[in-house]
Scaffold this motif. Structure first.
Motif, PDB file in Angstrom:
ATOM      1  N   LEU A  78       0.833  -1.211   0.000  1.00 45.41           N
ATOM      2  CA  LEU A  78       0.000   0.000   0.000  1.00 45.41           C
ATOM      3  C   LEU A  78       0.863   1.255   0.000  1.00 45.41           C
ATOM      4  O   LEU A  78       0.671   2.163  -0.817  1.00 45.41           O
ATOM      5  N   VAL A  79       1.816   1.304   0.918  1.00 46.29           N
ATOM      6  CA  VAL A  79       2.654   2.490   1.078  1.00 46.29           C
ATOM      7  C   VAL A  79       3.517   2.723  -0.155  1.00 46.29           C
ATOM      8  O   VAL A  79       3.652   3.862  -0.621  1.00 46.29           O
ATOM      9  N   SER A  80       4.084   1.664  -0.712  1.00 48.22           N
ATOM     10  CA  SER A  80       4.949   1.866  -1.881  1.00 48.22           C
ATOM     11  C   SER A  80       4.158   2.373  -3.089  1.00 48.22           C
ATOM     12  O   SER A  80       4.637   3.234  -3.832  1.00 48.22           O
ATOM     13  N   ARG A  81       2.927   1.865  -3.284  1.00 43.20           N
ATOM     14  CA  ARG A  81       2.099   2.381  -4.390  1.00 43.20           C
ATOM     15  C   ARG A  81       1.726   3.843  -4.142  1.00 43.20           C
ATOM     16  O   ARG A  81       1.728   4.675  -5.059  1.00 43.20           O
ATOM     17  N   MET A  82       1.422   4.162  -2.888  1.00 38.19           N
ATOM     18  CA  MET A  82       1.049   5.543  -2.556  1.00 38.19           C
ATOM     19  C   MET A  82       2.250   6.480  -2.689  1.00 38.19           C
ATOM     20  O   MET A  82       2.102   7.626  -3.115  1.00 38.19           O
ATOM     21  N   GLN A  83       3.420   5.994  -2.356  1.00 41.02           N
ATOM     22  CA  GLN A  83       4.640   6.798  -2.518  1.00 41.02           C
ATOM     23  C   GLN A  83       4.916   7.021  -4.010  1.00 41.02           C
ATOM     24  O   GLN A  83       5.202   8.141  -4.431  1.00 41.02           O
ATOM     25  N   LYS A  84       4.789   5.975  -4.795  1.00 44.92           N
ATOM     26  CA  LYS A  84       4.995   6.070  -6.247  1.00 44.92           C
ATOM     27  C   LYS A  84       4.029   7.072  -6.879  1.00 44.92           C
ATOM     28  O   LYS A  84       4.389   7.821  -7.785  1.00 44.92           O
ATOM     29  N   ASN A  85       2.779   7.126  -6.345  1.00 42.25           N
ATOM     30  CA  ASN A  85       1.761   8.031  -6.877  1.00 42.25           C
ATOM     31  C   ASN A  85       1.772   9.412  -6.221  1.00 42.25           C
ATOM     32  O   ASN A  85       0.915  10.245  -6.508  1.00 42.25           O
ATOM     33  N   GLY A  86       2.740   9.651  -5.334  1.00 39.55           N
ATOM     34  CA  GLY A  86       2.932  10.982  -4.763  1.00 39.55           C
ATOM     35  C   GLY A  86       2.048  11.363  -3.594  1.00 39.55           C
ATOM     36  O   GLY A  86       1.951  12.543  -3.259  1.00 39.55           O
ATOM     37  N   PHE A  87       1.408  10.376  -2.937  1.00 36.48           N
ATOM     38  CA  PHE A  87       0.526  10.686  -1.820  1.00 36.48           C
ATOM     39  C   PHE A  87       1.226  10.659  -0.463  1.00 36.48           C
ATOM     40  O   PHE A  87       0.786  11.304   0.477  1.00 36.48           O
ATOM     41  N   VAL A  88       2.295   9.864  -0.348  1.00 38.09           N
ATOM     42  CA  VAL A  88       3.029   9.788   0.914  1.00 38.09           C
ATOM     43  C   VAL A  88       4.530   9.854   0.665  1.00 38.09           C
ATOM     44  O   VAL A  88       5.015   9.562  -0.433  1.00 38.09           O
ATOM     45  N   ASN A  89       5.226  10.232   1.717  1.00 35.55           N
ATOM     46  CA  ASN A  89       6.685  10.165   1.742  1.00 35.55           C
ATOM     47  C   ASN A  89       7.069   9.117   2.772  1.00 35.55           C
ATOM     48  O   ASN A  89       6.372   8.940   3.775  1.00 35.55           O
ATOM     49  N   VAL A  90       8.169   8.440   2.531  1.00 36.50           N
ATOM     50  CA  VAL A  90       8.660   7.434   3.465  1.00 36.50           C
ATOM     51  C   VAL A  90      10.087   7.799   3.835  1.00 36.50           C
ATOM     52  O   VAL A  90      10.903   8.098   2.962  1.00 36.50           O
ATOM     53  N   SER A  91      10.363   7.785   5.136  1.00 35.81           N
ATOM     54  CA  SER A  91      11.710   8.089   5.612  1.00 35.81           C
ATOM     55  C   SER A  91      12.083   7.113   6.727  1.00 35.81           C
ATOM     56  O   SER A  91      11.228   6.430   7.285  1.00 35.81           O
ATOM     57  N   VAL A  92      13.362   7.076   7.023  1.00 37.47           N
ATOM     58  CA  VAL A  92      13.845   6.212   8.096  1.00 37.47           C
ATOM     59  C   VAL A  92      13.655   6.936   9.419  1.00 37.47           C
ATOM     60  O   VAL A  92      13.925   8.133   9.531  1.00 37.47           O
ATOM     61  N   ASP A  93      13.181   6.201  10.409  1.00 39.60           N
ATOM     62  CA  ASP A  93      12.985   6.746  11.752  1.00 39.60           C
ATOM     63  C   ASP A  93      14.349   7.091  12.351  1.00 39.60           C
ATOM     64  O   ASP A  93      15.220   6.231  12.443  1.00 39.60           O
ATOM     65  N   THR A  94      14.527   8.350  12.740  1.00 42.36           N
ATOM     66  CA  THR A  94      15.820   8.783  13.289  1.00 42.36           C
ATOM     67  C   THR A  94      16.102   8.157  14.659  1.00 42.36           C
ATOM     68  O   THR A  94      17.258   8.029  15.048  1.00 42.36           O
ATOM     69  N   LYS A  95      15.052   7.747  15.368  1.00 35.76           N
ATOM     70  CA  LYS A  95      15.226   7.128  16.690  1.00 35.76           C
ATOM     71  C   LYS A  95      15.548   5.638  16.595  1.00 35.76           C
ATOM     72  O   LYS A  95      16.213   5.087  17.456  1.00 35.76           O
ATOM     73  N   ASP A  96      15.019   4.992  15.557  1.00 40.23           N
ATOM     74  CA  ASP A  96      15.251   3.561  15.356  1.00 40.23           C
ATOM     75  C   ASP A  96      15.326   3.308  13.858  1.00 40.23           C
ATOM     76  O   ASP A  96      14.306   3.276  13.169  1.00 40.23           O
ATOM     77  N   HIS A  97      16.518   3.140  13.357  1.00 39.70           N
ATOM     78  CA  HIS A  97      16.749   3.019  11.907  1.00 39.70           C
ATOM     79  C   HIS A  97      16.091   1.793  11.269  1.00 39.70           C
ATOM     80  O   HIS A  97      16.040   1.685  10.051  1.00 39.70           O
ATOM     81  N   ARG A  98      15.579   0.887  12.106  1.00 45.50           N
ATOM     82  CA  ARG A  98      14.883  -0.285  11.550  1.00 45.50           C
ATOM     83  C   ARG A  98      13.467   0.064  11.130  1.00 45.50           C
ATOM     84  O   ARG A  98      12.834  -0.654  10.374  1.00 45.50           O
ATOM     85  N   ASN A  99      12.944   1.161  11.655  1.00 44.06           N
ATOM     86  CA  ASN A  99      11.562   1.567  11.378  1.00 44.06           C
ATOM     87  C   ASN A  99      11.491   2.611  10.274  1.00 44.06           C
ATOM     88  O   ASN A  99      12.421   3.405  10.099  1.00 44.06           O
ATOM     89  N   LYS A 100      10.350   2.618   9.596  1.00 45.21           N
ATOM     90  CA  LYS A 100      10.090   3.634   8.577  1.00 45.21           C
ATOM     91  C   LYS A 100       8.935   4.505   9.036  1.00 45.21           C
ATOM     92  O   LYS A 100       7.995   4.037   9.671  1.00 45.21           O
ATOM     93  N   ILE A 101       9.012   5.787   8.684  1.00 41.18           N
ATOM     94  CA  ILE A 101       7.960   6.741   8.993  1.00 41.18           C
ATOM     95  C   ILE A 101       7.253   7.101   7.685  1.00 41.18           C
ATOM     96  O   ILE A 101       7.896   7.430   6.688  1.00 41.18           O
ATOM     97  N   VAL A 102       5.937   7.026   7.707  1.00 40.14           N
ATOM     98  CA  VAL A 102       5.124   7.358   6.532  1.00 40.14           C
ATOM     99  C   VAL A 102       4.424   8.676   6.841  1.00 40.14           C
ATOM    100  O   VAL A 102       3.794   8.830   7.879  1.00 40.14           O
ATOM    101  N   SER A 103       4.556   9.641   5.916  1.00 37.25           N
ATOM    102  CA  SER A 103       3.945  10.952   6.144  1.00 37.25           C
ATOM    103  C   SER A 103       3.257  11.439   4.876  1.00 37.25           C
ATOM    104  O   SER A 103       3.511  10.950   3.776  1.00 37.25           O
ATOM    105  N   PHE A 104       2.375  12.431   5.074  1.00 43.36           N
ATOM    106  CA  PHE A 104       1.671  13.031   3.936  1.00 43.36           C
ATOM    107  C   PHE A 104       2.657  13.668   2.969  1.00 43.36           C
ATOM    108  O   PHE A 104       3.610  14.319   3.382  1.00 43.36           O
TER     109      PHE A 104
END
Length: 157
Positions: A78-104
């Motif tokens: 879901l997130v990768s399709r939404m990122q590809k279509n420009g609806f969300v951004n995905v970044s690495v969590d600065t507190k825990d590099h194993r996690n990803k943060i999804v934002s508008f």
């Protein structure tokens, strides 16, 4: 007693509620997906955007999995399709590099008002002819059923 009467009697002993819930769910999904097609979104993706909005504009991907009650691969898709279509951004969590943060992303903000309108329109059709009390009662009963199904799924009675 004829076969028709017997079948009618048997049908009355079984609840039609699970079947009705399934039919309602399928119709809502189909209608939602059709209405959102113009923006390149699905009802499942709208749910992701709602969760992000409820969390102030960004949320951990693991939290999305938990709230949406779907698997890791489902959220990743879901997130990768939404990122590809420009609806969300995905970044690495600065507190825990194993996690990803999804934002508008900007595109989600541009469509926010229209998406909210579609949600309200769906509610309007779903609750047509119902009083506020009936809507409240229905929500309470459905939440109870949902908890019962969760308990059943988890093995408790």
């Amino acid at each position: 007693m004829c076969l028709e009467e017997l079948n009618a009697k048997e049908e009355k002993t079984e609840s039609v509620i699970p079947l009705l819930l399934l039919k309602i769910s399928k119709r809502l999904k189909a209608k939602g997906d059709k209405d959102l097609e113009e923006w390149g979104l699905t009802l499942s993706q709208i749910r992701v955007l709602h969760v992000i909005g409820d969390h102030g504009g960004s949320v951990a991907q693991k939290e999305l999995e938990r709230i949406l009650e779907v698997s890791h691969p489902t959220v990743v898709g879901l997130v990768s399709r939404m990122q590809k279509n420009g609806f969300v951004n995905v970044s690495v969590d600065t507190k825990d590099h194993r996690n990803k943060i999804v934002s508008f992303a900007d595109k989600a903000f541009r469509h926010k008002v229209s998406m909210r309108w579609k949600h309200l329109e769906m509610d309007e059709h779903l609750f047509r002819g119902m009083t506020e009390e009936e809507i409240s009662q229905a929500e309470m009963l459905l939440r109870k059923m949902y908890r019962n199904v969760q308990d059943w799924d988890e093995g408790s009675e």
